[in-house]
Design a protein around this motif. Structure first.
Motif, short mmCIF file in Angstrom:
data_model
loop_
_atom_site.label_atom_id
_atom_site.label_comp_id
_atom_site.label_asym_id
_atom_site.label_seq_id
_atom_site.Cartn_x
_atom_site.Cartn_y
_atom_site.Cartn_z
N HIS A 1 -6.02 -7.70 -0.99
CA HIS A 1 -6.06 -6.25 -1.06
C HIS A 1 -6.37 -5.78 -2.49
O HIS A 1 -7.16 -4.86 -2.70
N HIS B 1 -13.92 -1.51 1.47
CA HIS B 1 -12.54 -1.04 1.59
C HIS B 1 -12.43 0.48 1.41
O HIS B 1 -11.48 1.10 1.92
N HIS C 1 -9.96 -3.76 -4.19
CA HIS C 1 -10.07 -2.56 -5.02
C HIS C 1 -10.83 -2.83 -6.31
O HIS C 1 -11.30 -1.90 -6.95
N HIS D 1 -0.43 4.54 -2.60
CA HIS D 1 -1.65 3.71 -2.62
C HIS D 1 -2.86 4.54 -2.19
O HIS D 1 -3.98 4.25 -2.58
N HIS E 1 -9.96 4.32 2.43
CA HIS E 1 -9.36 5.24 1.46
C HIS E 1 -9.93 6.64 1.51
O HIS E 1 -9.59 7.47 0.67
ZN LIG Z 1 -6.35 -0.20 -0.45
#
Ligand SMILES: [Zn+2]
Ligand SMILES: [Zn+2]
Length: 322
Positions: A137, A150, A141, A231, A154
């Motif tokens: 994870h 990813h 990012h 997050h 978000h």
């Molecule tokens: Zn994330």
């Protein structure tokens, strides 16, 4: 007891109750092979329970997700029923045959007991799964291509049960499928897997519950909704680089590696003002196909084909020039 106190105290009970009940249900479900009758019944039931919790413990800054409901439903169905199966078909043959071909032996150990007794294998599994997922994870990012994939997850503007599984399928597979395939063939004791695998999937799923449930001290052990909201904060806390709270199930990895962020006021966790794409650059996207194809560089060719097809169909009444 006032109404407010009752809601606050009972909201503290939701997380441990959810974890314990679903752990028992998921283990029993595996023993009695309920999946055979209703595939993915456990995830569906967890999401349904989370929706009920969201209705009772309404979050003050909740943002309606109605405008992206169709996208959410498609993403849920794809990641629940397609991503795992396709990843297995692609990755498993390589996982099984490559070591056999290159090393002359299978990756699977001769005896599951080589890894120690069951009581030891369960925490080893839980720690390995969560450690690997934390780092995958975090890489999602920091590595530009992985972030392209990813970033999809978000762009959501609120955490809700409906967007728990909203992820690009490749992004989802890397974080949620591959690690289980690898562990499955290493040769852990089947009983240890029976306990650890269902347990590991619960906090990650519940972390997207949009209800106003309080983690209390559990925030420092598990990735609760209060922890995961940060997050997804549109504003990254200062000094945290790409993001904070990368853990999928346990928050202690973030505490250990210095990426944990959960400000408190009088012992109660403060929550971010707004959720969304970090830096606030991109709004949420309703077009599932766009989210699926843009990171792979395939959306432009698709729209080119669509334009050609549209040009082929002349507007009514228009005659071809001669
Ligand atoms: Zn994330
Ligand atoms: Zn999330």
């Amino acid at each position: 007891m006032t109404n407010k106190t009752f809601f606050y105290v009972s909201s503290l009970v939701i997380i441990p109750a959810f974890f314990v009940l679903f752990f028992i249900a998921r283990v029993l479900g595996r023993v009695y092979a309920i999946d055979q009758w209703v595939p993915k019944w456990d995830t569906l039931l967890m999401l349904a329970t989370m929706i009920i919790i969201e209705r009772i413990y309404t979050y003050k800054s909740a943002v309606s997700q109605k405008s992206v409901l169709a996208r959410d439903v498609i993403a849920n169905v794809v990641n629940l029923y397609v991503t795992g199966a396709v990843t297995g078909m692609i990755v498993l043959p390589a996982l099984v045959f490559l070591p056999e071909h290159l090393l002359g032996r299978r990756l699977v150990l001769a005896s599951p007991d080589l890894l120690g007794p069951v009581w030891f294998q369960v925490p080893v599994l839980l720690l390995s799964i969560s450690f690997v997922r934390y780092w995958i994870h975090r890489l999602q990012h920091t590595v530009p291509f992985l972030w392209e994939l990813h970033a999809y997850h978000h762009r959501v503007t609120d955490l809700q049960a409906t967007n728990t599984l909203v992820s690009h399928p490749i992004d989802f597979a890397l974080r949620n499928v591959v690690v289980y395939l690898v562990l499955g063939i290493i040769g852990f004791n089947p009983l240890a897997l029976l306990i650890a695998v269902p347990a590991s999937g619960i906090p990650g799923t519940f972390s997207h519950c949009g209800g106003d449930v309080k983690g209390g001290l559990l925030n420092f052990l598990f990735v609760t909704p209060e922890v995961h909201r940060w997050h997804h904060s549109a504003k990254i806390p200062e000094g945290y680089g790409y993001s904070c709270n990368y853990g999928v199930e346990f928050s202690f990895w973030d505490i250990i590696f210095g990426t944990f962020y959960l400000p408190q006021r009088n012992g109660v966790a403060i929550q971010p003002e707004r959720l969304g794409y970090p830096g606030g650059g991109l709004p949420d996207e309703t077009n599932y196909l766009k989210l699926l194809l843009v990171p792979l560089g395939l959306y432009r060719p698709l729209s080119w084909f669509r334009d050609v097809a549209r040009l082929g169909r002349r507007p009514e009444g228009q005659q071809p020039a001669e």
